[in-house]
Design a protein around this motif. Structure first.
Motif, mmCIF file in Angstrom:
data_model
loop_
_atom_site.group_PDB
_atom_site.id
_atom_site.type_symbol
_atom_site.label_atom_id
_atom_site.label_comp_id
_atom_site.label_asym_id
_atom_site.label_seq_id
_atom_site.Cartn_x
_atom_site.Cartn_y
_atom_site.Cartn_z
ATOM 1 N N ALA A 5 -1.720 -4.823 -8.839
ATOM 2 C CA ALA A 5 -1.735 -4.819 -7.367
ATOM 3 C C ALA A 5 -0.430 -4.262 -6.803
ATOM 4 O O ALA A 5 -0.440 -3.605 -5.753
ATOM 5 C CB ALA A 5 -1.970 -6.230 -6.856
ATOM 6 N N GLU A 6 0.669 -4.497 -7.508
ATOM 7 C CA GLU A 6 1.952 -4.024 -6.981
ATOM 8 C C GLU A 6 1.986 -2.486 -6.973
ATOM 9 O O GLU A 6 2.391 -1.866 -5.983
ATOM 10 C CB GLU A 6 3.107 -4.594 -7.812
ATOM 11 C CG GLU A 6 4.429 -4.451 -7.113
ATOM 12 C CD GLU A 6 5.576 -5.130 -7.842
ATOM 13 O OE1 GLU A 6 5.336 -5.962 -8.748
ATOM 14 O OE2 GLU A 6 6.732 -4.812 -7.506
ATOM 15 N N GLY B 66 -0.420 -1.192 -4.343
ATOM 16 C CA GLY B 66 0.129 -1.422 -3.008
ATOM 17 C C GLY B 66 1.208 -0.410 -2.659
ATOM 18 O O GLY B 66 1.299 0.049 -1.508
ATOM 19 N N CYS C 191 -0.509 2.829 -1.764
ATOM 20 C CA CYS C 191 -1.154 2.716 -0.435
ATOM 21 C C CYS C 191 -0.115 2.807 0.676
ATOM 22 O O CYS C 191 -0.349 3.465 1.701
ATOM 23 C CB CYS C 191 -1.915 1.393 -0.322
ATOM 24 S SG CYS C 191 -3.367 1.317 -1.367
ATOM 25 N N PHE D 141 -4.433 -1.775 2.517
ATOM 26 C CA PHE D 141 -4.748 -2.284 1.179
ATOM 27 C C PHE D 141 -5.179 -3.743 1.291
ATOM 28 O O PHE D 141 -4.400 -4.594 1.721
ATOM 29 C CB PHE D 141 -3.509 -2.150 0.284
ATOM 30 C CG PHE D 141 -3.651 -2.737 -1.104
ATOM 31 C CD1 PHE D 141 -4.883 -2.751 -1.768
ATOM 32 C CD2 PHE D 141 -2.539 -3.270 -1.769
ATOM 33 C CE1 PHE D 141 -5.006 -3.286 -3.051
ATOM 34 C CE2 PHE D 141 -2.651 -3.801 -3.045
ATOM 35 C CZ PHE D 141 -3.886 -3.817 -3.683
ATOM 36 N N PHE E 213 3.599 -6.906 -2.707
ATOM 37 C CA PHE E 213 2.409 -6.123 -3.052
ATOM 38 C C PHE E 213 2.042 -5.123 -1.950
ATOM 39 O O PHE E 213 1.036 -4.428 -2.069
ATOM 40 C CB PHE E 213 1.208 -7.044 -3.294
ATOM 41 C CG PHE E 213 1.257 -7.831 -4.584
ATOM 42 C CD1 PHE E 213 2.347 -7.776 -5.430
ATOM 43 C CD2 PHE E 213 0.187 -8.638 -4.954
ATOM 44 C CE1 PHE E 213 2.386 -8.507 -6.618
ATOM 45 C CE2 PHE E 213 0.209 -9.359 -6.135
ATOM 46 C CZ PHE E 213 1.316 -9.303 -6.961
ATOM 47 N N ASN E 214 2.819 -5.092 -0.860
ATOM 48 C CA ASN E 214 2.498 -4.203 0.263
ATOM 49 C C ASN E 214 1.066 -4.384 0.763
ATOM 50 O O ASN E 214 0.352 -3.402 1.016
ATOM 51 C CB ASN E 214 2.694 -2.732 -0.150
ATOM 52 C CG ASN E 214 4.143 -2.313 -0.042
ATOM 53 O OD1 ASN E 214 4.731 -2.377 1.035
ATOM 54 N ND2 ASN E 214 4.728 -1.938 -1.157
ATOM 55 N N LEU E 215 0.656 -5.635 0.876
ATOM 56 C CA LEU E 215 -0.732 -5.888 1.287
ATOM 57 C C LEU E 215 -0.903 -5.704 2.791
ATOM 58 O O LEU E 215 0.019 -5.956 3.574
ATOM 59 C CB LEU E 215 -1.142 -7.317 0.924
ATOM 60 C CG LEU E 215 -1.119 -7.682 -0.552
ATOM 61 C CD1 LEU E 215 -1.576 -9.130 -0.742
ATOM 62 C CD2 LEU E 215 -2.013 -6.753 -1.357
ATOM 63 N N SER E 216 -2.111 -5.310 3.165
ATOM 64 C CA SER E 216 -2.509 -5.339 4.573
ATOM 65 C C SER E 216 -3.402 -6.551 4.801
ATOM 66 O O SER E 216 -3.459 -7.078 5.920
ATOM 67 C CB SER E 216 -3.298 -4.091 4.946
ATOM 68 O OG SER E 216 -2.692 -2.938 4.418
#
Ligand SMILES: Cc1ncc(COP(=O)(O)O)c(C=O)c1O
Length: 383
Positions: free
Chosen positions: A158-159, A162, A165, A172, A190-193
């Motif tokens: 995921a990292e 991310g 993305c 993401f 993880f640079n998640l959205s």
């Protein structure tokens, strides 16, 4: 006959200590609603709901309780993001390890003109990163990916996903159904959205409660999939623009939130590292025993840096469904056989259409139960 529950990938059992008591207390002694009553019990309850949002923030390195949305499950959170964001002409990328909770909402949007790319995974369930990077197009708006496979336990990176993305400016969303409460998940790192959660698996709470954590940027872009009362801005005939009300139509599952609150206290106190260490020890013991037997394929990667404790077996000499039946009927061992709502993943692993027998160990299983299950498999295989 004794019973051994090894279906924690489906739902964890038993639940964390304190969950049942907290829910029973709420139903028998409290029982009121929030945001809709002007009395003390309702205000006190609002504080518990807020505390639950705060605990989710702490566990996942997330900053703002307002952007924690309660949902019935991860399936709803995923639908809220996928169907709330994508419009005709948009493009979404998913992996070939997805559960139908991701694959089906994406598939259903194809008719409306949304393009869907499915990025290949290896026979052990690892994402093909070159193909992933190549899948981005001018109209790509969203990447949705499961963190850990519910079939074979392989963890997707995921990292790394991310980071790509973020570089491409694409949202993401991570499906953490099989990793939350077990692996470290840091929303920022993880640079998640969007982080899509379900309360009843690794978080050790009850069924029927989940959560969706969103960046303000993505939340502003989503069209609510469900409209209704929120107990706020009642003069409007449209959903309020502010969060979390924008995405929380209808009465919340308060017994579920109370149960999740108790479960999160347990997870916080125990620590995800300790929970993962226990699952790893049990799963490795089982894998070691299975490796001694012929004609059994243990699917998924072996490296514990890249997997969780779900073990799926493919039997070459016996029908997988027969093995699962014998485990239950002859030994009281509860597993799950078949496609596990993840036909794409089974195609990647080369176990489609027969599926596998899945042993999903949980925090309450013991070494003795693992050895009992291993002996049962050995006997069913005639060894
Ligand atoms: C990876 C994954 N995603 C989504 C789901 C759906 O979870 P729920 O039924 O709680 O919405 C599951 C459940 O098995 C899962 O394993």
């Amino acid at each position: 006959m004794r019973k051994v529950y090894l279906d924690n990938g489906s739902t964890s059992f038993p639940k964390a200590p304190g969950v049942a008591e907290a829910m029973a207390h709420f139903i028998t002694e409290v029982g009121c609603n929030i945001s809709r009553g002007g009395y003390e019990a309702a205000y006190d309850l609002s504080e518990v709901v807020y505390e639950t949002r705060s605990m989710l923030c702490r566990l996942f390195g997330f900053a703002d309780e307002k952007y924690v949305v309660f949902t019935p499950s991860v399936t709803y959170g995923l639908n809220f993001v996928i169907k709330g964001l994508l419009k005709p002409g948009d493009h979404v990328i998913i992996s070939a390890m997805e559960h139908n909770a991701v694959a089906r909402p994406c598939e259903s949007l194809k008719e409306a003109g949304v393009e869907v790319s499915v990025v290949a995974a290896s026979r052990e369930g690892e994402l093909d990163m070159e193909a992933f990077e190549a899948a981005f197009a001018r109209n790509t708006r969203l990447v949705v990916m499961s963190h850990a496979s519910n079939v074979c336990g392989t963890v997707l990176d995921a990292e790394a996903v991310g980071k790509i993305c973020a570089e491409k400016g694409v949202y993401f969303a991570l499906d953490a159904a099989q990793s939350a409460g077990i692996l470290e998940i840091d929303f920022k790192k993880f640079n998640l959205s969007a982080l899509c959660l379900t309360g009843h698996k690794g978080l050790l709470g009850p069924q029927g409660i989940g959560a969706l954590l969103l960046t303000p940027e993505l939340a502003a872009e989503l069209t609510p999939v469900i409209d209704g009362g929120t107990g706020s801005a009642s003069h409007l005939l449209t959903m309020p623009e502010f969060m979390p009300d924008k995405l929380e139509a209808g009465t919340l599952n308060l017994p579920g939130i109370i149960g999740l609150n108790a479960a999160l206290k347990y997870v916080e106190k125990t620590g995800t590292a300790a929970i993962f260490a226990k699952e790893k020890q049990l799963a490795q013991l089982f894998i070691d025993e299975m490796d001694k037997l012929p004609d059994i394929r243990v699917t998924g990667v072996r490296d514990w840096g890249r997997r969780v404790g779900t073990v799926s077996l493919d039997f070459a000499a016996i029908d997988n469904a027969e093995v699962a039946y014998e485990l239950d009927a002859g030994y009281g061992i509860m597993t799950r056989c078949g496609l596990h709502c993840a036909p794409l993943a089974h195609q990647s692993l080369g176990t489609y259409p027969a599926g596998t027998v899945r042993f999903a160990f949980g925090h309450c299983n013991t070494e003795e139960e693992v050895l009992y299950a291993a002996r049962a498999v050995r006997e069913i295989c005639g060894r």
